[in-house]
Design an enzyme around this catalytic site. Structure first.
Site, PDB file in Angstrom:
ATOM      1  N   HIS A  74       0.906  -1.281   0.051  1.00  0.00           N
ATOM      2  CA  HIS A  74       0.077   0.086   0.102  1.00  0.00           C
ATOM      3  C   HIS A  74       0.944   1.255   0.081  1.00  0.00           C
ATOM      4  O   HIS A  74       1.888   1.442   0.855  1.00  0.00           O
ATOM      5  CB  HIS A  74      -0.734  -0.048   1.341  1.00  0.00           C
ATOM      6  CG  HIS A  74      -2.085  -1.197   1.135  1.00  0.00           C
ATOM      7  ND1 HIS A  74      -3.459  -0.430   1.384  1.00  0.00           N
ATOM      8  CD2 HIS A  74      -2.179  -2.380   0.728  1.00  0.00           C
ATOM      9  CE1 HIS A  74      -4.226  -1.632   1.209  1.00  0.00           C
ATOM     10  NE2 HIS A  74      -3.349  -2.748   0.808  1.00  0.00           N
ATOM     11  N   TYR A 203      -8.876   5.683   7.239  1.00  0.00           N
ATOM     12  CA  TYR A 203      -9.097   5.981   8.613  1.00  0.00           C
ATOM     13  C   TYR A 203     -10.225   7.179   8.791  1.00  0.00           C
ATOM     14  O   TYR A 203     -10.025   8.224   8.187  1.00  0.00           O
ATOM     15  CB  TYR A 203      -7.799   6.427   9.270  1.00  0.00           C
ATOM     16  CG  TYR A 203      -6.742   5.373   9.380  1.00  0.00           C
ATOM     17  CD1 TYR A 203      -5.892   4.857   8.348  1.00  0.00           C
ATOM     18  CD2 TYR A 203      -6.670   4.980  10.594  1.00  0.00           C
ATOM     19  CE1 TYR A 203      -5.257   3.829   8.404  1.00  0.00           C
ATOM     20  CE2 TYR A 203      -5.601   3.784  10.888  1.00  0.00           C
ATOM     21  CZ  TYR A 203      -4.888   3.260   9.823  1.00  0.00           C
ATOM     22  OH  TYR A 203      -3.926   2.302  10.145  1.00  0.00           O
ATOM     23  N   PRO A 295      -4.358   0.383  19.075  1.00  0.00           N
ATOM     24  CA  PRO A 295      -4.047   0.029  17.636  1.00  0.00           C
ATOM     25  C   PRO A 295      -4.156   1.010  16.304  1.00  0.00           C
ATOM     26  O   PRO A 295      -3.583   0.553  15.293  1.00  0.00           O
ATOM     27  CB  PRO A 295      -5.110  -1.188  17.219  1.00  0.00           C
ATOM     28  CG  PRO A 295      -6.104  -0.703  18.118  1.00  0.00           C
ATOM     29  CD  PRO A 295      -5.522  -0.160  19.382  1.00  0.00           C
ATOM     30  N   LYS A 299       1.074  -0.442  15.024  1.00  0.00           N
ATOM     31  CA  LYS A 299       2.386  -0.300  15.334  1.00  0.00           C
ATOM     32  C   LYS A 299       2.757  -1.869  16.240  1.00  0.00           C
ATOM     33  O   LYS A 299       4.006  -2.059  16.475  1.00  0.00           O
ATOM     34  CB  LYS A 299       3.014   0.568  16.249  1.00  0.00           C
ATOM     35  CG  LYS A 299       2.992   1.997  15.383  1.00  0.00           C
ATOM     36  CD  LYS A 299       3.958   1.777  14.455  1.00  0.00           C
ATOM     37  CE  LYS A 299       3.895   2.999  13.697  1.00  0.00           C
ATOM     38  NZ  LYS A 299       4.002   2.856  12.039  1.00  0.00           N
ATOM     39  N   TYR A 387       4.007   6.206   9.877  1.00  0.00           N
ATOM     40  CA  TYR A 387       3.131   5.292   9.658  1.00  0.00           C
ATOM     41  C   TYR A 387       4.032   4.043   8.799  1.00  0.00           C
ATOM     42  O   TYR A 387       3.958   2.943   9.134  1.00  0.00           O
ATOM     43  CB  TYR A 387       2.073   5.484   8.628  1.00  0.00           C
ATOM     44  CG  TYR A 387       0.809   4.671   8.637  1.00  0.00           C
ATOM     45  CD1 TYR A 387      -0.107   4.834   9.466  1.00  0.00           C
ATOM     46  CD2 TYR A 387       1.096   3.756   7.401  1.00  0.00           C
ATOM     47  CE1 TYR A 387      -1.098   3.972   9.351  1.00  0.00           C
ATOM     48  CE2 TYR A 387      -0.026   2.656   7.373  1.00  0.00           C
ATOM     49  CZ  TYR A 387      -1.076   2.736   8.457  1.00  0.00           C
ATOM     50  OH  TYR A 387      -2.108   1.828   8.258  1.00  0.00           O
TER      51      TYR A 387
HETATM   52  P1  FAD Z   1       1.737 -12.091  21.437  1.00  0.00           P
HETATM   53  O1  FAD Z   1       1.475 -11.991  19.902  1.00  0.00           O
HETATM   54  O2  FAD Z   1       0.715 -11.640  22.458  1.00  0.00           O
HETATM   55  O3  FAD Z   1       2.638 -13.352  21.626  1.00  0.00           O
HETATM   56  C1  FAD Z   1       2.653 -13.870  22.971  1.00  0.00           C
HETATM   57  C2  FAD Z   1       2.428 -15.391  23.031  1.00  0.00           C
HETATM   58  O4  FAD Z   1       3.080 -15.926  24.343  1.00  0.00           O
HETATM   59  C3  FAD Z   1       1.257 -15.823  22.655  1.00  0.00           C
HETATM   60  O5  FAD Z   1       1.140 -16.773  21.670  1.00  0.00           O
HETATM   61  C4  FAD Z   1       0.793 -16.316  24.355  1.00  0.00           C
HETATM   62  O6  FAD Z   1      -0.119 -17.525  24.007  1.00  0.00           O
HETATM   63  C5  FAD Z   1       2.256 -16.568  24.829  1.00  0.00           C
HETATM   64  N1  FAD Z   1       2.035 -17.007  26.333  1.00  0.00           N
HETATM   65  C6  FAD Z   1       1.287 -15.912  27.076  1.00  0.00           C
HETATM   66  N2  FAD Z   1       1.672 -16.414  28.296  1.00  0.00           N
HETATM   67  C7  FAD Z   1       2.385 -17.489  28.547  1.00  0.00           C
HETATM   68  C8  FAD Z   1       3.002 -18.302  29.354  1.00  0.00           C
HETATM   69  N3  FAD Z   1       2.543 -17.968  30.522  1.00  0.00           N
HETATM   70  N4  FAD Z   1       3.781 -19.301  29.000  1.00  0.00           N
HETATM   71  C9  FAD Z   1       4.050 -19.629  27.829  1.00  0.00           C
HETATM   72  N5  FAD Z   1       3.423 -18.701  26.570  1.00  0.00           N
HETATM   73  C10 FAD Z   1       2.702 -17.758  26.960  1.00  0.00           C
HETATM   74  N6  FAD Z   1      -1.626  -4.573  16.625  1.00  0.00           N
HETATM   75  C11 FAD Z   1      -1.838  -3.937  15.634  1.00  0.00           C
HETATM   76  O7  FAD Z   1      -0.673  -3.182  15.248  1.00  0.00           O
HETATM   77  N7  FAD Z   1      -2.861  -3.938  14.761  1.00  0.00           N
HETATM   78  C12 FAD Z   1      -4.194  -4.559  15.060  1.00  0.00           C
HETATM   79  O8  FAD Z   1      -4.993  -4.541  14.468  1.00  0.00           O
HETATM   80  C13 FAD Z   1      -4.070  -5.328  16.044  1.00  0.00           C
HETATM   81  N8  FAD Z   1      -5.199  -6.108  16.736  1.00  0.00           N
HETATM   82  C14 FAD Z   1      -5.130  -6.824  17.763  1.00  0.00           C
HETATM   83  C15 FAD Z   1      -5.892  -7.619  18.094  1.00  0.00           C
HETATM   84  C16 FAD Z   1      -6.203  -8.279  19.196  1.00  0.00           C
HETATM   85  C17 FAD Z   1      -7.224  -9.213  19.686  1.00  0.00           C
HETATM   86  C18 FAD Z   1      -4.810  -8.513  19.987  1.00  0.00           C
HETATM   87  C19 FAD Z   1      -4.941  -9.017  21.291  1.00  0.00           C
HETATM   88  C20 FAD Z   1      -3.839  -7.669  19.816  1.00  0.00           C
HETATM   89  C21 FAD Z   1      -3.934  -7.000  18.418  1.00  0.00           C
HETATM   90  N9  FAD Z   1      -2.703  -6.166  18.122  1.00  0.00           N
HETATM   91  C22 FAD Z   1      -2.932  -5.279  16.903  1.00  0.00           C
HETATM   92  C23 FAD Z   1      -1.645  -6.178  18.764  1.00  0.00           C
HETATM   93  C24 FAD Z   1      -0.736  -7.041  18.089  1.00  0.00           C
HETATM   94  O9  FAD Z   1      -1.304  -8.110  17.652  1.00  0.00           O
HETATM   95  C25 FAD Z   1       0.473  -7.279  19.270  1.00  0.00           C
HETATM   96  O10 FAD Z   1       1.236  -6.147  19.362  1.00  0.00           O
HETATM   97  C26 FAD Z   1       1.524  -8.531  18.778  1.00  0.00           C
HETATM   98  O11 FAD Z   1       0.861  -9.601  18.788  1.00  0.00           O
HETATM   99  C27 FAD Z   1       2.593  -8.402  19.614  1.00  0.00           C
HETATM  100  O12 FAD Z   1       3.432  -9.541  19.647  1.00  0.00           O
HETATM  101  P2  FAD Z   1       4.067 -10.461  20.813  1.00  0.00           P
HETATM  102  O13 FAD Z   1       4.909 -11.601  20.119  1.00  0.00           O
HETATM  103  O14 FAD Z   1       4.883  -9.463  21.621  1.00  0.00           O
HETATM  104  O15 FAD Z   1       2.921 -10.901  21.749  1.00  0.00           O
HETATM  105  C1  DHB Z   2      -5.344  -3.093  10.661  1.00  0.00           C
HETATM  106  C2  DHB Z   2      -5.187  -2.612  12.032  1.00  0.00           C
HETATM  107  C3  DHB Z   2      -4.706  -1.657  12.493  1.00  0.00           C
HETATM  108  O1  DHB Z   2      -4.473  -1.420  13.924  1.00  0.00           O
HETATM  109  C4  DHB Z   2      -4.555  -0.504  11.591  1.00  0.00           C
HETATM  110  O2  DHB Z   2      -4.260   0.804  12.171  1.00  0.00           O
HETATM  111  C5  DHB Z   2      -4.651  -0.991  10.287  1.00  0.00           C
HETATM  112  C6  DHB Z   2      -5.102  -2.077   9.726  1.00  0.00           C
HETATM  113  C7  DHB Z   2      -5.820  -4.199  10.227  1.00  0.00           C
HETATM  114  O3  DHB Z   2      -6.016  -5.519  11.108  1.00  0.00           O
HETATM  115  O4  DHB Z   2      -5.925  -4.613   9.093  1.00  0.00           O
END
Ligand code: FAD
Ligand code: DHB
Length: 393
Positions: A74, A203, A295, A299, A387
């Site tokens: 994009h 947005y 979100p 980021k 962005y």
């Molecule tokens: P996570 O992806 O949370 O991974 C952590 C892992 O650790 C998980 O698999 C979990 O099961 C595991 N875990 C937890 N506790 C334990 C334990 N005690 N023992 C072993 N394993 C464990 N960000 C955006 O930028 N845009 C979005 O649209 C967006 N949508 C989101 C929607 C949802 C529902 C959620 C929850 C988050 C969203 N985010 C979004 C945020 C983004 O997905 C996270 O910032 C990203 O997943 C961070 O990655 P991570 O590896 O730090 O943590």
């Molecule tokens: C999506 C999620 C976001 O938080 C965003 O700012 C833009 C797109 C997505 O899930 O596609």
């Protein structure tokens, strides 16, 4: 059962799996402990937008093939407000950078596949994870796997276990400072079967609240509505959802989103959180375990990737014989980038959402800000460069 590794990683999200992959590329061994199953982590719908730097990093370390084939580049976003739509172009403002829409669970599928092909020790479905001796020379992680009590001793522990993990909680209070801001609203996300409504993400600021039009593929679309945090997804029928999208996204020229059956609904709370510092002794936090962004700036996943990059580099310097100075500076280096993403996400959030009690004055000021951001080259450049992602330096 007792075993040993160099780096014990808790959590197989983007931060943990990418770190494990980056370490492997440097000849460093790790074990990844994940409480969910492989099917669960590969099936959870979350973020979708990858910064240019994240795409470049994944490509450099051999994870770019499917991303290049199936991801959607994009070159800009659309900002919709007060019935009009303005575009912010990325490549022209950032020396050619863009973003790629490629869902988080696809990144995870690529990572798991690559790690398993390299013979990695990934343990899914573990429980009762706890850390031992992270402030000493020989930390260990205890856990249960297949009904057996296990312990892995390691040189370092990487806490990549997300917002609700155990690693952050293992840092004694008083050692690190949590800094937090909550928002009085949430995002209601849906996935629907429909063709794209727009070639680029929209947005949208509306007096009834924020709306976002994103995409997943030519046949599946991702859309979000600002809602009250107490709102329950089950109270929203498809008709109610589409009616709200039509209202918020309406333009003066009669634009309407392409509608189709909705097959996934989720309410996501919004919060800004940072733990300072992100390390204690031989425990290093990466990703959501150390910080959470609202979100709006897309980021969260990208910060998990940059933390993994910084931590992987610092661990590699240590094992190459470069001493622990890079590890000692890990938190400072990661936080410099985290705070800029926090600032950007907070700014995007406050520019585009309706705050409870927000009056006409606030709305008019938000419209003026969007008008300014999309008509001043300096302001549009500032949005674009944040962005597409600030450099990982
Ligand atoms: P996570 O992806 O949370 O991974 C952590 C892992 O650790 C998980 O698999 C979990 O099961 C595991 N875990 C937890 N506790 C334990 C334990 N005690 N023992 C072993 N394993 C464990 N960000 C955006 O930028 N845009 C979005 O649209 C967006 N949508 C989101 C929607 C949802 C529902 C959620 C929850 C988050 C969203 N985010 C979004 C945020 C983004 O997905 C996270 O910032 C990203 O997943 C961070 O990655 P991570 O590896 O730090 O943590
Ligand atoms: C999506 C999620 C976001 O938080 C965003 O700012 C833009 C797109 C997505 O899930 O596609």
């Amino acid at each position: 059962m007792k075993h040993r590794t160099q780096v014990g990683i808790v959590g197989a999200g983007p931060a943990g799996l990418l770190l494990s992959h980056l370490l492997h590329k440097q000849g460093i061994e790790s074990v990844v402990l994940e409480c969910r199953t492989r099917e669960q982590i590969e099936g959870t719908i979350r973020a979708g937008v990858l910064e240019q730097g994240t795409v470049d990093l994944l490509t450099r370390v051999g994870l770019g093939e499917r991303l290049a084939r199936e991801g959607f580049a994009h070159d800009g976003i659309l900002l919709r407000f007060h019935g009009r739509t303005r575009r912010v172009d990325f490549p022209s403002q950032t020396g050619g950078k863009r973003v790629t829409v490629y869902p988080q669970h696809e990144v995870l599928r690529d990572l798991v596949k690559a790690r398993l092909a390299d013979g990695a020790d990934l343990r899914f479905g573990v429980n009762a994870v706890s850390l031992r001796g992270v402030d000493g020379e020989r930390p260990a992680i205890r856990y249960r796997h297949d009904g057996e009590d296990c312990e892995v001793s390691c040189d370092f522990v990487a806490g990549c276990d997300g917002t609700h993990g155990v690693c952050r909680a293992s840092i004694p209070s008083g050692i690190a400072t949590p800094l937090e801001r909550t928002y009085p609203f949430a995002w209601f996300g849906v996935l629907c079967e429909a063709p794209p409504s727009s070639p680029e993400l929209i947005y949208c600021l509306h007096e009834r609240g924020f709306a976002l039009v994103s995409t997943r593929s030519p046949t599946v679309q991702r859309m979000y509505l600002q809602v009250d945090p107490e709102e329950r997804a089950c109270d929203w029928s498809d008709d109610r959802i589409w009616s709200e999208f039509r209202t918020r996204l309406a333009t003066d020229d009669g634009w309407a989103p392409k509608e189709g059956p909705i097959f996934h609904k989720v309410v996501v709370g919004m919060r800004s959180f940072v733990l300072e510092p992100m390390q204690h002794g031989r425990l290093f936090l990466a990703g959501d375990s150390a910080h959470v962004v609202p979100p709006t700036g897309a980021k969260g996943l990208n910060l998990a990737a940059s933390d993994a990059y910084y931590l992987g580099g610092a661990l590699a310097a240590f094992y190459r014989g470069g001493g622990s100075s890079a590890l000692e500076r890990y938190s400072e280096r990661a936080l410099a980038r985290v705070w800029k993403a926090q600032r950007f996400s907070m700014w995007m959030t406050s520019m585009l959402h309706r705050f409870p009690g927000g009056d006409r004055f606030q709305y008019r000021a938000q419209v003026a800000e969007l008008d300014y951001v999309t008509s001043s080259k300096a302001a549009a450049t500032a949005l674009a460069e944040n962005y597409v992602g600030l450099p990982m330096n």
